[in-house]
Enzyme design. Structure first.
Site, short mmCIF file in Angstrom:
data_model
loop_
_atom_site.label_atom_id
_atom_site.label_comp_id
_atom_site.label_asym_id
_atom_site.label_seq_id
_atom_site.Cartn_x
_atom_site.Cartn_y
_atom_site.Cartn_z
N GLY A 36 45.80 36.94 64.61
CA GLY A 36 46.74 37.36 63.59
C GLY A 36 46.04 37.75 62.29
O GLY A 36 46.55 38.59 61.54
N ALA A 46 46.75 32.96 64.07
CA ALA A 46 47.98 32.15 63.94
C ALA A 46 47.61 30.68 64.05
O ALA A 46 46.55 30.34 64.58
CB ALA A 46 48.93 32.54 65.06
N GLU A 86 43.06 36.04 71.60
CA GLU A 86 44.31 35.60 72.20
C GLU A 86 44.20 35.40 73.71
O GLU A 86 44.82 34.50 74.28
CB GLU A 86 45.43 36.62 71.91
CG GLU A 86 46.04 36.51 70.54
CD GLU A 86 45.24 37.26 69.48
OE1 GLU A 86 44.08 37.61 69.73
OE2 GLU A 86 45.81 37.50 68.40
N GLU A 99 45.07 41.20 62.68
CA GLU A 99 46.27 42.04 62.64
C GLU A 99 46.70 42.29 61.20
O GLU A 99 47.04 43.42 60.83
CB GLU A 99 47.38 41.40 63.48
CG GLU A 99 47.05 41.51 64.96
CD GLU A 99 48.00 40.77 65.87
OE1 GLU A 99 48.29 39.59 65.58
OE2 GLU A 99 48.43 41.36 66.86
C1 LIG Z 1 58.63 33.97 69.52
C2 LIG Z 1 58.79 35.33 68.93
C3 LIG Z 1 57.60 35.77 68.19
C4 LIG Z 1 57.61 37.23 67.94
C5 LIG Z 1 56.63 37.64 66.92
C6 LIG Z 1 55.25 37.30 67.34
C7 LIG Z 1 54.32 37.36 66.21
C8 LIG Z 1 53.01 36.81 66.64
C9 LIG Z 1 52.06 37.06 65.60
C10 LIG Z 1 50.77 36.77 65.67
C11 LIG Z 1 50.13 36.12 66.75
C12 LIG Z 1 48.81 35.89 66.69
C13 LIG Z 1 48.13 35.19 67.77
C14 LIG Z 1 46.93 34.46 67.26
O1 LIG Z 1 46.44 34.69 66.19
S1 LIG Z 1 46.33 33.32 68.31
C15 LIG Z 1 45.01 32.58 67.40
C16 LIG Z 1 43.82 33.40 67.41
N1 LIG Z 1 42.71 32.68 66.80
C17 LIG Z 1 41.95 31.87 67.50
O2 LIG Z 1 42.11 31.67 68.68
C18 LIG Z 1 40.83 31.23 66.73
C19 LIG Z 1 40.58 29.85 67.24
N2 LIG Z 1 39.54 29.20 66.45
C20 LIG Z 1 38.22 29.39 66.68
O3 LIG Z 1 37.80 30.14 67.51
C21 LIG Z 1 37.31 28.59 65.83
O4 LIG Z 1 38.02 27.50 65.32
C22 LIG Z 1 36.67 29.39 64.68
C23 LIG Z 1 37.73 30.07 63.81
C24 LIG Z 1 35.70 30.42 65.24
C25 LIG Z 1 35.89 28.39 63.76
O5 LIG Z 1 34.99 27.65 64.56
P1 LIG Z 1 34.31 26.32 63.97
O6 LIG Z 1 33.79 26.59 62.63
O7 LIG Z 1 33.39 25.84 65.04
O8 LIG Z 1 35.49 25.29 63.76
P2 LIG Z 1 36.36 24.51 64.85
O9 LIG Z 1 36.57 25.33 66.06
O10 LIG Z 1 35.80 23.15 65.03
O11 LIG Z 1 37.77 24.43 64.09
C26 LIG Z 1 37.93 23.64 62.92
C27 LIG Z 1 39.31 23.03 62.95
O12 LIG Z 1 40.29 24.06 62.85
C28 LIG Z 1 41.20 23.99 63.94
N3 LIG Z 1 41.59 25.36 64.28
C29 LIG Z 1 40.78 26.40 64.48
N4 LIG Z 1 41.48 27.50 64.72
C30 LIG Z 1 42.78 27.15 64.66
C31 LIG Z 1 44.01 27.87 64.80
N5 LIG Z 1 44.06 29.16 65.03
N6 LIG Z 1 45.15 27.17 64.70
C32 LIG Z 1 45.16 25.84 64.44
N7 LIG Z 1 44.01 25.11 64.27
C33 LIG Z 1 42.86 25.76 64.39
C34 LIG Z 1 40.40 23.32 65.05
O13 LIG Z 1 41.25 22.73 65.98
C35 LIG Z 1 39.59 22.31 64.26
O14 LIG Z 1 40.42 21.25 63.92
P3 LIG Z 1 40.22 19.84 64.60
O15 LIG Z 1 38.79 19.48 64.41
O16 LIG Z 1 41.20 18.96 63.91
O17 LIG Z 1 40.56 20.06 66.04
#
Ligand SMILES: CCCCCCCC/C=C\C=C\CC(=O)SCCNC(=O)CCNC(=O)[C@H](O)C(C)(C)COP(=O)(O)OP(=O)(O)OC[C@H]1O[C@@H](n2cnc3c(N)ncnc32)[C@H](O)[C@@H]1OP(=O)(O)O
Length: 615
Positions: A147, A108, A170, A150
């Site tokens: 997500g 997400a 998460e 999922e």
């Molecule tokens: C209220 C009622 C709701 C009821 C229904 C609920 C439904 C809910 C449904 C789904 C819920 C899902 C929960 C989730 O999915 S939580 C998110 C899970 N994912 C993560 O935690 C992944 C996080 N990211 C990482 O671990 C890394 O970024 C990775 C993907 C491994 C890539 O690593 P790398 O190549 O080193 O790159 P960076 O970490 O530097 O990231 C690059 C930029 O991208 C931004 N980023 C990364 N992930 C996310 C994300 N998930 N969301 C937003 N932005 C993200 C990161 O900040 C970097 O940007 P910046 O340099 O500008 O900071």
């Protein structure tokens, strides 16, 4: 820039393909593009983040939201429309869901968690995919997380590159998988694997995932059986838990920590920044001092395969350090932290010396700062240690302070840390300061240079209670060098004797007072550090605490914690302690904090006030 007509949303209605911003002209369709686009004929602006293509009999839904293809609202809308369109299209026989660029969706969009929630939700899209009569295939590469996984689990088939990784991170954001992940992963991979992946948040390589059945190249797995509840009930519960977690301070702190880590990587200095800096190769290093800290640094360098000189002036200390390093390296090999190969090579990389000349050509000598007040971590942590000792002098016991701070979330209490680093280290630092001021302290000293002084640590030092290494310090240990801390009534006697000699009336001290005095004193110093420009933003301080002191991630860091408590409350309590303890300069309230508290400034604007760009 691309412009294409992609949908026929009614004027003024929400554009279902993307983000609909404004429609000042009469228009019956909206124009979508992956970029914000000013179109001559209208001011309609939309963002398409899922490219829909039909190749042969396949519909391809390619998520295009760089850099990690996070499942933002626009992506969810695109997937939702895409699966509906593919279901309707008679020429489409199968649907492929994939990610453009580096990765399959990595979860997400974390930034949206703090914004108003917008449909369609991921479970709704997932169910549409699952119910689709045509086979839906997740083609996975990169990091398929949260997500993203999922969505993949809703698909009928999953295929992946060997290098792809899947996981449910998460937990690191204080959440649980909220789009049926807790229900579907156990059904596909088994309870044990699901529990491990969901509770650890670890990323699993596709090759391992295939073994578990998460990546399924062959056919749709019949996932009907449930462990405790029928699927629908399980889903309902999962959504409820997800909502609770999303609203929790813990999740907000962990989301903050995620972005703080990335923010601080974008550092700027007057003579360069993170883009222009070029890493210099480090071929040889030296560590001066073979104590606990020096030996620890040597172990890190050796584990990274870097040659290191260990320099000591005293042969006995040098030999003790070498023994300690050998034993830590052997332990690391046994625990599988480093490979036996690295362990063997370490002996050839380590060069003990007592001659400074040997260090003349080394590339790097880490500096162990002990007394300097100008550095961030030491400066901020100073009041933390000092308040701990004052609390004990006033009525608490070291074990009480440790217990309260461990309950607060620190991995190990401050007095256990002091036993670990050495009571003598704390003693010598104070003696250095006294020497600089030309003052001689005794066990009766209560003020030094006009500031409150507590000689309790000095007493322990003079009694030879130097901590773990002597088997006794603020606790007693099973042996010299032991690790199991047990409360020691002798320490209570020493404290009581100290108080009696100095006429100090001991009192009951509450847990709240312990947390406030330990935390608010260093938070106050943190605001002074921002004021002085030592740190350029609160994230610098918080990440330093997360990594340097294992500060609990679910509290974000001391500055985020202060923000969560409320700056007004923190400021008032600091003023209260300042009134009660006027001889401790760390309670003089920070001017910046006073200003921020008075104006209720949100955290992202603190620095504008610190640098004076806002007053
Ligand atoms: C209220 C009622 C709701 C009821 C229904 C609920 C439904 C809910 C449904 C789904 C819920 C899902 C929960 C989730 O999915 S939580 C998110 C899970 N994912 C993560 O935690 C992944 C996080 N990211 C990482 O671990 C890394 O970024 C990775 C993907 C491994 C890539 O690593 P790398 O190549 O080193 O790159 P960076 O970490 O530097 O990231 C690059 C930029 O991208 C931004 N980023 C990364 N992930 C996310 C994300 N998930 N969301 C937003 N932005 C993200 C990161 O900040 C970097 O940007 P910046 O340099 O500008 O900071």
């Amino acid at each position: 820039m691309r412009s294409k007509v992609v949908c026929n949303c009614r004027l003024g209605s929400k554009c279902r393909t993307g983000v609909f911003i404004s429609v000042p002209l009469r228009s019956t369709f909206c124009v979508g593009t992956s970029y914000i686009l000013a179109v001559k004929v209208s001011y309609i602006v939309a963002v398409i983040m899922v490219d829909y293509k039909v190749q042969g009999s396949f519909a391809i839904l390619e998520v295009n939201n760089p850099p990690v293809n996070a499942l933002s609202h626009a992506v969810r809308s695109g997937l939702n429309d895409g699966i509906e369109k593919a279901s309707r299209d008679r020429n489409v026989k199968a649907v492929i869901v994939c990610g453009k660029g580096a990765t399959f969706p990595a979860g997400a969009d974390i930034r949206e968690f703090s914004k108003p929630k917008k449909e369609p939700w991921l479970p709704e899209i997932g169910h549409k995919m699952e119910k689709c009569e045509k086979p839906v295939i997740a083609a996975i590469h990169g990091t398929c997380l949260g997500g993203g996984l999922e969505i993949a689990l809703f698909c009928h088939y999953r295929i992946a590159l060997k290098t792809a990784r899947v996981g449910f991170p998460e937990v690191q954001l204080g959440l649980l998988p909220g789009a049926a992940g807790t229900q579907r992963l156990p059904r596909v991979a088994g309870l044990q694997v699901a529990m491990d992946m969901i509770s650890s948040g670890r990323h699993v390589l596709a090759t391992e995932a295939k073994k578990y059945g998460i990546i399924d190249e062959l056919c749709l797995k019949a996932v009907k059986a449930s462990v405790d509840f029928p699927y629908e009930k399980g889903l309902e519960m999962e959504t409820e838990f997800f909502k609770q977690l999303l609203g929790s301070g813990q999740s907000k702190a962990q989301q903050y920590a995620f972005f703080a880590e990335r923010t601080i990587a974008r550092w700027e200095m007057p003579n360069g920044n993170y883009r222009t800096a070029v890493a210099k190769p480090v071929k040889s290093t030296a560590v001066i001092g073979a104590g606990t800290m020096g030996s620890g640094i040597v172990v890190c360098l050796l584990s990274a395969g870097i040659p290191v000189y260990l320099m000591e002036q005293n042969e006995k200390f040098l030999n003790n350090g070498l023994k300690m390093i050998k034993s830590i390296m052997e332990g690391s090999v046994k625990l599988g932290k480093v490979s036996p190969e690295v362990g063997r090579k370490a002996a050839t990389l380590l060069k003990p010396t007592m001659n400074y000349n040997d260090l003349k050509d080394v590339d790097l000598i880490p500096v162990l700062v002990k007394t300097c007040r100008g550095f961030l971590a030491n400066r901020m942590h100073g009041p933390f240690g000092t308040e701990g000792t004052f609390l004990v002098e006033e009525g608490a016991l070291p074990s009480q302070v440790d217990r309260v701070m461990e309950d607060f979330g620190l991995p190990i209490g401050p007095f256990k840390v002091r036993d670990l680093s050495g009571v003598d280290i704390a003693y010598k630092i104070k003696q250095e300061v006294a020497k600089l001021l030309g003052i001689k302290t005794t066990l009766q000293t209560r003020f030094m240079n006009g500031e409150r002084y507590c000689a309790l640590n000095d007493r322990l030092f003079h009694l030879g209670r130097l901590g773990r290494k002597t088997g006794k310090g603020y606790y007693k240990y099973e042996k010299a060098g032991g690790k199991i801390a047990t409360e020691d009534s002798d320490v209570t006697d020493i404290i009581e004797k100290h108080c009696k000699e100095l006429g100090i009336q001991r009192r009951q001290i509450s847990s709240q007072e312990i947390v406030e005095r330990m935390m608010y004193s260093c938070i106050n110093e943190g605001f002074k550090i921002l004021e002085d420009g030592i740190a350029v933003r609160p994230e610098d301080i918080d990440v330093c605490y997360l990594y340097g002191f294992s500060f609990p991630r679910y509290l974000g860091g001391p500055m985020f914690y202060a923000n969560q408590i409320g700056l007004q409350r923190v400021y008032e309590r600091i003023c209260y302690y300042h009134e009660n303890f006027p001889y401790s300069p760390h309670w003089v309230p920070s001017r910046l904090l006073r200003k921020l508290a008075a104006k209720s400034v949100p955290m992202n604007e603190w620095m504008a006030y610190a640098t004076g760009s806002k007053l």
